[in-house]
Write an enzyme that holds these catalytic residues in place. Structure first.
Site, PDB file in Angstrom:
ATOM      1  CD  GLU A 178      -2.777   1.339   2.440  1.00  0.00           C
ATOM      2  OE1 GLU A 178      -2.710   0.470   3.332  1.00  0.00           O
ATOM      3  OE2 GLU A 178      -3.601   2.261   2.461  1.00  0.00           O
ATOM      4  CE  LYS A 220      -5.990  -0.176   1.630  1.00  0.00           C
ATOM      5  NZ  LYS A 220      -6.676  -0.807   2.751  1.00  0.00           N
TER       6      LYS A 220
END
Ligand code: 13P
Length: 340
Positions: A178, A220
């Site tokens: 992420e 992400k």
């Protein structure tokens, strides 16, 4: 590393119509969320709230994975079933947030670096025993109109993400990588696209250098979106187009899924954006969600800490899950927000 396990778990999390519920708020973050509804953040209240989420009706239809925080991974439902077991029984893959938060990057004013690599191999081993099959590490990339992020800030965060991802895959845990370019600021959508491109390019170069298997991970990222204080806010179609152009250029086709964070967008906006992106597909990877606030804000608002509101809170979660599941197919329409 067992590449078959990694790729089958990654694919299960983003199976058609499915995405991720991010319920991994750290203790300080959940306190902020509870403050907004005047609920005290005690361990008991946190357990109760998470049980409401994990036992909501039908969520397994559109939720393939749930990200948990350390405390939650060790908690159980009222009937004694550990949360990871409860989720697995529903066909939902349990995962764990393993970073220790973003701290100031020394000698780089205004930039951050995520900590948590020391001892991570040992922590991952324990999390695996407790039932976690995937993990999450969040890098926080601030953005201004010119100087932030610096090339070094990007490189340092990309390197840490890749170190983390390699440690996960060594233990057959699917890493969710992420790199979040923040929505805070006055920058326009064009600036967000430039920075997101630089970040993704650096992240995949580091992942490759660290021998991370692209087939056994999920990305992400943020969507490509104007800063919240920017006077020109891009429309839904423009966000979808810019985001998909950026992802198509920088995310290898071998990655099974992109699970966007919501980053402070409203629940409805986050669903509309996901829908618009899927409406223009197909793409080489699944285009999905890993929303925290965009799934939970309506749940917290309905719950308010009252046992009597538990059913209404679950109903709010079921609805958001269903609508995001539809958005995975480009089959969501704004009128559906009015349905019960
Ligand atoms: P938001 O969707 O609220 O941005 O949270 C997702 C998340 O897990 C951030 O790390």
């Amino acid at each position: 590393m067992d590449s078959k396990t990694l790729s089958s778990v990654a694919k299960a999390i983003v199976a058609p119509g499915k995405g991720v519920l991010a319920a991994d708020e750290s203790t300080p973050t959940i306190r902020k969320r509870f403050d907004s509804i005047q609920v005290e953040s005690t361990e008991e209240n946190r357990q109760r709230y998470r049980e409401i989420l994990f036992t909501a009706q039908d969520i397994e239809r559109s939720i393939g994975g749930v990200i948990l925080f350390d405390e939650t991974l060790r908690q159980s439902a009222k009937d004694g079933t550990p949360f990871p077991t409860l989720l697995s029984k529903r066909g939902i893959v349990p995962g764990i947030k393993v970073d220790k938060g973003a701290k100031a990057l020394a000698l780089y004013a205004g930039e951050k670096i995520t900590e948590g690599l020391d001892g991570l191999r040992e922590r991952l081993l324990e999390y695996k025993e407790l039932g976690a099959q995937f993990a999450k590490w969040r890098a926080v990339i601030g953005i201004d109109e010119r100087d932030i992020p610096s090339p070094f800030g990007i490189r340092a965060n990309a390197h840490a993400l890749a170190r983390y991802a390699a440690l996960c895959q060594e233990l057959d845990i699917v890493p969710i990588v992420e790199p979040e370019v923040l929505m805070d600021g006055g920058h326009d959508i064009e600036r967000c696209e430039v920075v997101t491109s630089q970040v993704l390019e650096a992240v995949f170069a580091e992942l490759d250098a660290h021998h991370v298997l692209f087939e056994g991970m999920l990305l992400k990222p943020n969507m490509v979106i104007a800063g919240m204080q920017c006077s020109r806010q891009a429309g839904v179609e423009e966000v979808a187009e810019a985001t998909m152009r950026c992802m198509t250029r920088y995310v290898p086709a071998a990655v099974p899924g992109i699970v966007f964070l919501s980053g402070g967008q409203s629940a409805e906006k986050a669903t509309a954006h996901l829908n618009a992106m899927n409406a223009t597909g197909p793409y080489p990877w699944e285009v999905s969600f890993s929303y925290g606030r965009a799934l939970q804000a309506p749940v917290l608002a309905a719950w308010k800490g009252e046992e009597n509101n538990a059913f209404a809170a679950q109903h709010a979660l079921t609805k958001r899950c269903r609508l995001n599941g539809l958005a995975r197919d480009g089959a969501y329409a704004q009128e559906m927000e009015r349905e019960e």
